[in-house]
Design an enzyme around this catalytic site. Structure first.
Site, PDB file in Angstrom:
ATOM      1  N   ASN A   9       5.563  -6.177  -2.395  1.00  0.00           N
ATOM      2  CA  ASN A   9       6.833  -6.240  -1.675  1.00  0.00           C
ATOM      3  C   ASN A   9       7.850  -6.866  -2.623  1.00  0.00           C
ATOM      4  OD1 ASN A   9       8.972  -6.746   0.004  1.00  0.00           O
ATOM      5  ND2 ASN A   9       7.913  -8.261   1.286  1.00  0.00           N
ATOM      6  N   TRP A  10       8.713  -6.030  -3.157  1.00  0.00           N
ATOM      7  CA  TRP A  10       9.676  -6.508  -4.161  1.00  0.00           C
ATOM      8  C   TRP A  10      10.843  -7.240  -3.518  1.00  0.00           C
ATOM      9  CZ3 TRP A  10      10.261  -2.014  -8.324  1.00  0.00           C
ATOM     10  CH2 TRP A  10       8.996  -1.746  -8.872  1.00  0.00           C
ATOM     11  N   LYS A  11      10.941  -7.181  -2.179  1.00  0.00           N
ATOM     12  CA  LYS A  11      12.029  -7.861  -1.454  1.00  0.00           C
ATOM     13  C   LYS A  11      13.387  -7.447  -2.053  1.00  0.00           C
ATOM     14  CE  LYS A  11       8.784 -11.393  -0.153  1.00  0.00           C
ATOM     15  NZ  LYS A  11       8.534 -12.789   0.245  1.00  0.00           N
ATOM     16  N   HIS A  94       8.416  -7.938   8.693  1.00  0.00           N
ATOM     17  CA  HIS A  94       8.188  -9.040   7.749  1.00  0.00           C
ATOM     18  C   HIS A  94       8.823 -10.321   8.304  1.00  0.00           C
ATOM     19  CE1 HIS A  94       8.445 -11.523   4.166  1.00  0.00           C
ATOM     20  NE2 HIS A  94       7.442 -10.792   3.700  1.00  0.00           N
ATOM     21  N   GLU A  96      10.588 -12.504   7.005  1.00  0.00           N
ATOM     22  CA  GLU A  96      11.986 -12.728   6.623  1.00  0.00           C
ATOM     23  C   GLU A  96      12.920 -11.926   7.525  1.00  0.00           C
ATOM     24  OE1 GLU A  96      11.320 -11.867   2.484  1.00  0.00           O
ATOM     25  OE2 GLU A  96      10.146 -13.715   2.348  1.00  0.00           O
ATOM     26  N   GLU A 166       0.464 -12.786   7.397  1.00  0.00           N
ATOM     27  CA  GLU A 166       1.175 -13.608   6.418  1.00  0.00           C
ATOM     28  C   GLU A 166       1.682 -14.874   7.091  1.00  0.00           C
ATOM     29  OE1 GLU A 166       2.871 -10.920   3.079  1.00  0.00           O
ATOM     30  OE2 GLU A 166       4.284 -10.915   4.732  1.00  0.00           O
ATOM     31  N   GLY A 172       5.935 -17.428  -0.509  1.00  0.00           N
ATOM     32  CA  GLY A 172       6.855 -17.887  -1.547  1.00  0.00           C
ATOM     33  C   GLY A 172       6.786 -19.378  -1.816  1.00  0.00           C
ATOM     34  N   SER A 213       1.627 -16.163  -1.151  1.00  0.00           N
ATOM     35  CA  SER A 213       1.251 -16.807  -2.411  1.00  0.00           C
ATOM     36  C   SER A 213      -0.061 -16.276  -2.993  1.00  0.00           C
ATOM     37  CB  SER A 213       1.211 -18.330  -2.239  1.00  0.00           C
ATOM     38  OG  SER A 213       2.489 -18.823  -1.872  1.00  0.00           O
ATOM     39  N   GLY A 234       4.239 -10.724  -2.754  1.00  0.00           N
ATOM     40  CA  GLY A 234       5.677 -10.838  -2.998  1.00  0.00           C
ATOM     41  C   GLY A 234       5.944 -11.200  -4.443  1.00  0.00           C
ATOM     42  N   GLY A 235       6.124 -12.489  -4.702  1.00  0.00           N
ATOM     43  CA  GLY A 235       6.532 -12.974  -6.027  1.00  0.00           C
ATOM     44  C   GLY A 235       5.733 -12.389  -7.180  1.00  0.00           C
TER      45      GLY A 235
HETATM   46  P1  PGA Z   1       4.684 -14.178  -1.751  1.00  0.00           P
HETATM   47  O1  PGA Z   1       5.298 -13.221  -0.591  1.00  0.00           O
HETATM   48  O2  PGA Z   1       3.545 -13.442  -2.373  1.00  0.00           O
HETATM   49  O3  PGA Z   1       5.848 -14.394  -2.693  1.00  0.00           O
HETATM   50  O4  PGA Z   1       4.259 -15.434  -1.084  1.00  0.00           O
HETATM   51  C1  PGA Z   1       4.457 -12.496   0.245  1.00  0.00           C
HETATM   52  C2  PGA Z   1       5.268 -11.641   1.181  1.00  0.00           C
HETATM   53  O5  PGA Z   1       6.324 -12.077   1.671  1.00  0.00           O
HETATM   54  O6  PGA Z   1       4.880 -10.486   1.479  1.00  0.00           O
END
Ligand code: PGA
Length: 251
Positions: A9-11, A94, A96, A166, A172, A213, A234-235
């Site tokens: 997930n590149w956000k 998600h 967010e 998640e 993050g 993470s 994500g990251g």
């Molecule tokens: P993260 O994000 O790996 O940066 O913790 C995961 C996500 O939001 O899908």
């Protein structure tokens, strides 16, 4: 046997040029890993160029959201046919989106139905906040999100989903959930709710991903658990070497 599934997930990161550069680095590492499903979810603006680049690589493409109406006066929204023209997957709900953009179990449900209706595979995200976790409400919240977000689906529709657990406090932050805790939620809460909704056979076949993470140094711990079928990253998905290492750990 559930196939392992690793999605990035590149956000809200990467211009088109940057996305193309990252995909160029990722493709040689990911393409040979044919025993797992691997999916890239760049921002909307990069979907079209990446769809071309990923053709015949075996790597799937996903959007990070979609709207439930097919077309019309909904400024800035992206409709299911527009996503389905380019992608095979779509992330829905998600944390967010829930936290910053008012997403609820009801709107998740509308998006899931719209995605399924057009043949996209929804990656449906669920997970408790730190406050809910500390109050001992994880099972209650996660179960409610599964039942609400996936309400009214038939078992054949349910069979087409991917679910991603998640915990919001792990996203993050570098504070990953332990693999044992995550597996317990997957097995005893998520899969149990899915079995009650769609039957045991469908529930056993569904991929439940962990997210929060996930890094190259902890990924393998998750993938050896009985009910963790992959990761939503994500990251670490923004660094080619890290994401390829995570995918290799799933093989
Ligand atoms: P993260 O994000 O790996 O940066 O913790 C995961 C996500 O939001 O899908």
């Amino acid at each position: 046997m559930r196939k392992k599934f690793v999605a990035g997930n590149w956000k809200m990161n990467k211009t088109v040029a940057e996305a193309q550069a990252l995909a160029t680095e990722l493709i040689p590492g990911l393409a040979p890993l044919t025993s797992i499903e691997r999916v890239l979810c760049p921002p909307f603006t990069a979907l079209h160029p990446l769809a071309g680049m990923l053709q015949n690589t075996g790597i799937g493409l996903g959007a990070q959201n979609l709207y439930w109406e097919t077309s019309g006066a909904y400024t800035a929204e992206v409709a299911p046919p527009m996503v389905a023209e380019l992608c095979q997957y779509v992330i829905i709900g998600h944390s967010e989106r829930r936290q910053y953009f008012g997403e609820t179990d009801e709107t998740v449900n509308k998006r899931v139905k719209a995605a399924l209706a057009i043949g996209l595979t929804p990656i449906v995200c669920i997970g408790e906040t730190l406050e809910e976790n500390q109050a001992g409400k994880t099972a209650e919240i996660v179960s409610r999100q599964v039942r609400g977000g996936l309400a009214d689906l038939t078992p054949p529709e349910g069979a087409k989903l991917v679910v991603a657990y998640e915990p919001v406090w792990a996203i993050g932050t570098g504070l990953a959930a332990s693999e044992v805790d995550a597996n317990t939620i997957h097995r005893d809460v998520v899969r149990v709710a899915l079995a009650e909704m769609f039957g045991a056979e469908v529930a056993q076949g569904l991929q439940i991903l962990y997210g929060g993470s996930v890094k190259p140094n902890n990924a393998a711990n998750y993938f050896t658990q009985s009910d963790i079928d992959g990761a939503l990253v994500g990251g670490a998905s923004l660094k080619a070497a890290d994401f390829v290492a995570i995918a290799q750990a799933a093989v």
